[in-house]
Design an enzyme around this catalytic site. Sequence first.
Site, mmCIF file in Angstrom:
data_model
loop_
_atom_site.group_PDB
_atom_site.id
_atom_site.type_symbol
_atom_site.label_atom_id
_atom_site.label_comp_id
_atom_site.label_asym_id
_atom_site.label_seq_id
_atom_site.Cartn_x
_atom_site.Cartn_y
_atom_site.Cartn_z
ATOM 1 N N ASP A 140 47.424 61.828 20.031
ATOM 2 C CA ASP A 140 46.941 62.545 18.864
ATOM 3 C C ASP A 140 48.092 62.977 17.965
ATOM 4 O OD1 ASP A 140 45.021 63.666 17.226
ATOM 5 O OD2 ASP A 140 44.931 65.555 18.319
ATOM 6 N N CYS A 180 46.430 66.635 10.497
ATOM 7 C CA CYS A 180 45.061 66.127 10.398
ATOM 8 C C CYS A 180 44.823 65.499 9.023
ATOM 9 C CB CYS A 180 44.062 67.255 10.632
ATOM 10 S SG CYS A 180 42.351 66.736 10.491
#
Length: 302
Positions: free
Chosen positions: A16, A240
């Site tokens: 991630d 993000c």
Amino acid sequence: MDLPEHVTIVEVGPRDGLQNEPGVVPTDVKVAFVDRLARTGLSVVEATSFVSPRWVPQLADAAEVLADIERVEHVRYPVLVPNERGLERALEADVAEVAVFGAASEAFSAKNLNRTIDESLEMFRPVVARARDAGLRVRGYVSTVCGCPYQGEVPVADVVRMTVAMLELGCDEISLGDTIGVGAPGQVQDLLAAVTAEAPVQRLAVHMHDTYGQGLANTLAAFEAGVTIADSAAGGLGGCPYAPGAKGNLATEDLVYALHGSGVTTGVDLDALVDATAWMAQQLGRPPVSRVAEAMLAKRER
């Protein structure tokens, strides 16, 4: 604070954390990063993802990374698989644990998976079944639990429904993700009260992004609510794409520092973790966003 005696940290930096990096990170750097993290005492290091290289070119070398890492005894190396093809590639790489990624938001599911929530569950069904038949441990991610970049508020009932559905599919553990980092501690505890009314708290984890600086507070709030597993990324890696200016994941060293200072054991060597964070920051050409790493590295230079 009423915290557990011990918590498990799932290090997600290599997957991630790196998947949104603008420049391609060399395979040998990814391998060395995983190896360095595995030697810090972390028991779970999410190594990579078998997503299509067309969608995430950064992780196109998933098989090579898994082939080259030096596996440490008692360390788990899960990988993300988006569908059956991803699972097939993971099985060829001889993995022992996989994860599937869904959303509690209909709008996010449509944008990210091109499916409704129900359709995404049907996509996961054969993946989880085949993985279980192969003897693999399966984790489920439920994203956007505190808010969605497309629809805004996400009903708690949808988070509960998705969590229960993924457990019923056969997932061993569900990680509840505040994907855009908009949650607050009280909201997290209210959410967990609703979820744990329908699902065992022992099978839940949290995955808090730090967009509004709430990642650590939200994670500690989850621990107070009975959760004992949390995801984080060394150096706070992982901006993000849906939240401009987002700082990415909660930094693992910030979490470890807070837990150790509160008498909670993690099994992690904080100095070794900061070493790994500093090394990776050098490879990326920028300092870590972690407050703890910044402070500890500055203290070493005195």
